[in-house]
Design a protein around this motif. Structure first.
Motif, short mmCIF file in Angstrom:
data_model
loop_
_atom_site.label_atom_id
_atom_site.label_comp_id
_atom_site.label_asym_id
_atom_site.label_seq_id
_atom_site.Cartn_x
_atom_site.Cartn_y
_atom_site.Cartn_z
N ALA A 176 8.77 4.26 51.07
CA ALA A 176 7.78 3.30 50.52
C ALA A 176 6.30 3.94 50.54
O ALA A 176 5.53 3.58 49.61
N VAL A 177 5.97 4.76 51.54
CA VAL A 177 4.79 5.34 51.49
C VAL A 177 4.66 6.27 50.47
O VAL A 177 3.53 6.28 49.66
N ALA A 178 5.35 7.11 49.98
CA ALA A 178 5.42 7.99 49.09
C ALA A 178 5.11 7.04 47.66
O ALA A 178 4.41 7.40 46.72
N GLU A 179 6.00 6.06 47.39
CA GLU A 179 5.73 5.07 46.30
C GLU A 179 4.32 4.72 46.39
O GLU A 179 3.57 4.63 45.14
N LEU A 180 3.78 4.15 47.34
CA LEU A 180 2.31 3.83 47.47
C LEU A 180 1.46 4.84 46.97
O LEU A 180 0.58 4.58 46.13
N ARG A 181 1.52 5.93 47.60
CA ARG A 181 0.81 7.14 47.09
C ARG A 181 0.99 7.49 45.53
O ARG A 181 -0.04 7.62 44.76
N PRO A 183 9.17 -1.35 42.30
CA PRO A 183 9.39 0.10 42.68
C PRO A 183 9.08 0.24 44.19
O PRO A 183 9.91 1.47 44.51
N PHE A 184 8.33 -0.35 44.76
CA PHE A 184 7.93 0.04 46.04
C PHE A 184 9.20 -0.46 46.94
O PHE A 184 9.69 0.29 47.94
N LEU A 185 9.93 -1.50 46.59
CA LEU A 185 10.98 -2.12 47.33
C LEU A 185 12.34 -1.20 46.82
O LEU A 185 12.86 -0.75 47.81
N GLN A 186 12.23 -0.59 45.70
CA GLN A 186 13.32 0.19 45.19
C GLN A 186 13.34 1.52 46.03
O GLN A 186 14.37 2.09 46.48
#
Length: 172
Positions: free
Chosen positions: A34-39, A134-137
């Motif tokens: 999730a952190v990687a997606e936030l970045r 995409p964050f949840l995915q």
């Protein structure tokens, strides 16, 4: 029939305990994804901690399922013992568990909309920018594939076990 109700209730208890066990084991990987997606979305990952959002088995993510499991285990013990109170408690708690699990399933099915609404309610401008799907995915992809099957099995155990317990005490 009390033994059937009790056995079903113990299966329901085990199903609920599986929730924090899986989150404890795979929550850190889900958070990292999730952190990687936030970045990737150009959102500071610290926004999760600032808003007390996590993927681990802490707080209510453990307390609620463990409390349900404990109540079901105590009710099962009363059923095994043939206590007079067991039938009434089975009706109360097995019915409540059926309803709670229906809410959990609904929440899972509407997770994107629910999380979007929750993020808006937080009032954090950065959190509101998160593209939730995409964050949840990303977080979900960190769990092994068998976790989805385990979720289906858990729901089947909770719905079926509760229904069997209710039927068993009704036939007494």
């Amino acid at each position: 029939m009390s033994a059937l109700a009790a056995s079903s209730q113990l299966l329901v208890a085990a199903a609920f305990v599986s929730i924090p066990v899986v989150r404890h084991r795979f929550g850190p990987a889900a958070k990292a994804a999730a952190v990687a997606e936030l970045r990737r979305q150009d959102v500071r990952p610290e926004v999760l901690e600032e808003n007390r959002l996590g993927f681990d088995a802490g707080g209510h993510e453990t307390a609620a399922p463990v409390a349900v499991a404990a109540v079901m285990a105590v009710t099962a013990a009363l059923n095994f013992a043939g206590a007079d109170l067991a039938q009434a408690l089975t009706w109360i708690f097995s019915s409540a568990v059926l309803l709670m699990n229906a809410v959990i399933v609904y929440s899972d099915l509407t997770a994107v909309k629910s999380v979007e609404a929750a993020f808006r309610r937080k009032g954090d401008q950065e959190l509101a920018r998160v593209r939730v799907a995409p964050f949840l995915q990303a977080a979900e992809s960190a769990f092994p594939r068998w976790v989805r099957a385990q979720t289906y099995a858990r729901n089947a155990l909770v719905f079926g076990g509760s229904a069997i317990a209710l039927a068993a005490v009704s036939l007494v």
